[in-house]
Design an enzyme around this catalytic site. Sequence first.
Site, mmCIF file in Angstrom:
data_model
loop_
_atom_site.group_PDB
_atom_site.id
_atom_site.type_symbol
_atom_site.label_atom_id
_atom_site.label_comp_id
_atom_site.label_asym_id
_atom_site.label_seq_id
_atom_site.Cartn_x
_atom_site.Cartn_y
_atom_site.Cartn_z
ATOM 1 N N GLY A 15 0.685 -1.221 0.166
ATOM 2 C CA GLY A 15 0.275 -0.434 -0.250
ATOM 3 C C GLY A 15 1.227 1.475 0.293
ATOM 4 O O GLY A 15 -0.240 2.554 0.216
ATOM 5 N N LYS A 16 1.931 1.157 -0.106
ATOM 6 C CA LYS A 16 2.888 2.738 -0.600
ATOM 7 C C LYS A 16 2.572 3.559 -1.647
ATOM 8 O O LYS A 16 2.305 4.204 -1.353
ATOM 9 C CB LYS A 16 4.377 2.041 -0.548
ATOM 10 C CG LYS A 16 5.070 0.781 -0.004
ATOM 11 C CD LYS A 16 6.550 1.268 -0.104
ATOM 12 C CE LYS A 16 6.597 0.269 -1.852
ATOM 13 N NZ LYS A 16 6.395 -1.707 -1.607
ATOM 14 N N THR A 17 2.284 2.704 -2.788
ATOM 15 C CA THR A 17 1.035 4.503 -3.789
ATOM 16 C C THR A 17 -0.005 4.298 -3.740
ATOM 17 O O THR A 17 -0.345 5.657 -2.973
ATOM 18 C CB THR A 17 1.286 3.602 -4.702
ATOM 19 O OG1 THR A 17 2.891 2.358 -5.500
ATOM 20 C CG2 THR A 17 1.001 4.283 -5.793
ATOM 21 N N LYS A 38 9.459 8.922 -8.105
ATOM 22 C CA LYS A 38 9.830 7.210 -7.188
ATOM 23 C C LYS A 38 10.608 6.910 -7.987
ATOM 24 O O LYS A 38 10.879 7.085 -9.892
ATOM 25 C CB LYS A 38 8.616 6.462 -8.131
ATOM 26 C CG LYS A 38 8.658 5.082 -8.455
ATOM 27 C CD LYS A 38 7.822 4.526 -7.664
ATOM 28 C CE LYS A 38 7.831 3.282 -7.727
ATOM 29 N NZ LYS A 38 7.525 2.470 -6.550
ATOM 30 N N ASP A 55 3.126 3.557 -11.134
ATOM 31 C CA ASP A 55 3.275 4.435 -9.783
ATOM 32 C C ASP A 55 2.974 5.330 -10.075
ATOM 33 O O ASP A 55 2.895 6.575 -9.701
ATOM 34 C CB ASP A 55 3.317 3.056 -8.535
ATOM 35 C CG ASP A 55 3.761 2.129 -7.757
ATOM 36 O OD1 ASP A 55 2.752 1.293 -9.043
ATOM 37 O OD2 ASP A 55 4.857 1.881 -7.384
ATOM 38 N N GLU A 116 8.704 7.573 -3.270
ATOM 39 C CA GLU A 116 8.250 6.688 -3.070
ATOM 40 C C GLU A 116 9.104 5.660 -3.282
ATOM 41 O O GLU A 116 9.522 5.862 -4.270
ATOM 42 C CB GLU A 116 6.719 5.993 -3.911
ATOM 43 C CG GLU A 116 6.715 4.487 -3.439
ATOM 44 C CD GLU A 116 5.391 4.053 -3.883
ATOM 45 O OE1 GLU A 116 4.882 4.698 -5.217
ATOM 46 O OE2 GLU A 116 5.000 2.544 -4.076
ATOM 47 N N GLY A 117 9.407 4.433 -1.992
ATOM 48 C CA GLY A 117 10.536 3.835 -2.707
ATOM 49 C C GLY A 117 10.264 2.612 -3.387
ATOM 50 O O GLY A 117 9.250 2.348 -4.019
ATOM 51 N N ALA A 118 10.762 1.122 -3.226
ATOM 52 C CA ALA A 118 10.550 -0.124 -3.862
ATOM 53 C C ALA A 118 10.717 -0.754 -3.393
ATOM 54 O O ALA A 118 11.826 -1.099 -2.475
ATOM 55 C CB ALA A 118 11.170 -0.015 -5.697
ATOM 56 N N GLY A 119 9.374 -1.782 -2.874
ATOM 57 C CA GLY A 119 9.468 -2.856 -1.923
ATOM 58 C C GLY A 119 9.940 -2.269 -0.488
ATOM 59 O O GLY A 119 9.630 -1.615 -0.286
HETATM 60 N N1 LIG Z 1 -6.812 -0.597 2.091
HETATM 61 C C1 LIG Z 1 -6.472 -0.872 0.850
HETATM 62 N N2 LIG Z 1 -8.127 -1.917 0.210
HETATM 63 C C2 LIG Z 1 -8.051 -2.404 -0.735
HETATM 64 N N3 LIG Z 1 -7.339 -3.061 -1.709
HETATM 65 C C3 LIG Z 1 -5.640 -1.881 -1.223
HETATM 66 C C4 LIG Z 1 -5.712 -1.010 -0.145
HETATM 67 N N4 LIG Z 1 -4.654 -0.703 -0.289
HETATM 68 C C5 LIG Z 1 -3.639 -1.007 -1.130
HETATM 69 N N5 LIG Z 1 -5.173 -1.923 -1.821
HETATM 70 C C6 LIG Z 1 -4.554 -2.705 -3.061
HETATM 71 O O1 LIG Z 1 -3.512 -3.061 -3.052
HETATM 72 C C7 LIG Z 1 -2.490 -3.202 -3.536
HETATM 73 C C8 LIG Z 1 -1.277 -3.114 -3.168
HETATM 74 O O2 LIG Z 1 -1.127 -1.604 -3.199
HETATM 75 P P1 LIG Z 1 -0.181 -0.534 -4.004
HETATM 76 O O3 LIG Z 1 -0.406 0.375 -2.862
HETATM 77 O O4 LIG Z 1 0.685 -0.636 -4.811
HETATM 78 O O5 LIG Z 1 1.259 -1.091 -2.918
HETATM 79 P P2 LIG Z 1 2.783 -0.628 -3.233
HETATM 80 O O6 LIG Z 1 3.246 0.486 -3.833
HETATM 81 O O7 LIG Z 1 3.437 -1.057 -1.882
HETATM 82 O O8 LIG Z 1 3.417 -1.844 -3.911
HETATM 83 C C9 LIG Z 1 -2.792 -2.456 -4.713
HETATM 84 O O9 LIG Z 1 -3.947 -3.365 -5.875
HETATM 85 C C10 LIG Z 1 -3.827 -1.543 -3.936
HETATM 86 O O10 LIG Z 1 -5.226 -1.249 -4.851
HETATM 87 MG MG LIG Z 2 4.268 0.872 -4.965
#
Ligand SMILES: Nc1ncnc2c1ncn2[C@@H]1O[C@H](COP(=O)(O)OP(=O)(O)O)[C@@H](O)[C@H]1O
Ligand SMILES: [Mg+2]
Length: 238
Positions: A15-17, A38, A55, A116-119
């Site tokens: 959920g970083k993004t 990013k 992202d 925003e980082g990665a992982g």
């Molecule tokens: N609170 C939430 N409820 C439902 N889905 C979520 C939630 N937060 C993130 N997601 C979903 O989880 C996935 C990963 O989120 P993302 O923000 O892309 O993670 P990261 O940037 O850390 O890789 C995406 O498909 C996003 O839409």
């Molecule tokens: Mg991301």
Amino acid sequence: MGTVIFITGVDTGVGKTFVACGLASLLRDLGYRVGVMKPAEAGCAERDGELFPEDAVRLKEASGCQEPIENICPYRLSEPLAPSIAAERAGVKIDIDHLLAVYNEISAQHDMTLVEGAGGLMVPLLPSYTYADLAKVLKLPLIVVAANRLGAINHLVLTLEHASCKGLRVLGYVLNHIESPLSLAAETNREVLANLTAAPCLAELPFLENMEAKKELPPDWFKERLEFSFIESVLNRR
Ligand SMILES: Nc1ncnc2c1ncn2[C@@H]1O[C@H](COP(=O)(O)OP(=O)(O)O)[C@@H](O)[C@H]1O
Ligand SMILES: [Mg+2]
């Protein structure tokens, strides 16, 4: 030079993004000029013959940042790998000096820049250079995002410990429910973490059904759920 926050996570897909976009649109709504970055995005699909950094594009849209995408995301890589190895396999040289130059330009023009980082922190940008090293060089305070599920305690505490070993400042962490239904672990993690770390929990975000359809959340959605005083304290430090 404006304020900068580094949004890292305990893992990929936590959920970083989502958090960075929510924070960006909230700050934008409050009248701040918001920059985003990013530094490297791996796993980019090809669109119209170019690698599309999803992202970075979402961050740009949420923040209203006018910088070209080549600056917001200087390294766009196709294979879904850590940036160091994705770059090596694509014959791309990640140049930290270039990242610093772009970073200086973006952060100078905005009140608040979100990177925003990665992982997570130990993901390599170069074979022996991690995102933690980048955060250290840039003196970036961190927000750590964790998926609120079984395993979060260990992942989060290890990440916070490593940040502390590196001398990184941690503003706090976000517990994000990316899974439904709510597990027993998710219900109790916050309380357990409060006894294990002095870092504050800045938000506990609920699971959203049809997440893809809800990308454009109203800025107030985040404001209501976020410990907003911490952002004000960072902004006021300038
Ligand atoms: N609170 C939430 N409820 C439902 N889905 C979520 C939630 N937060 C993130 N997601 C979903 O989880 C996935 C990963 O989120 P993302 O923000 O892309 O993670 P990261 O940037 O850390 O890789 C995406 O498909 C996003 O839409
Ligand atoms: Mg991301």
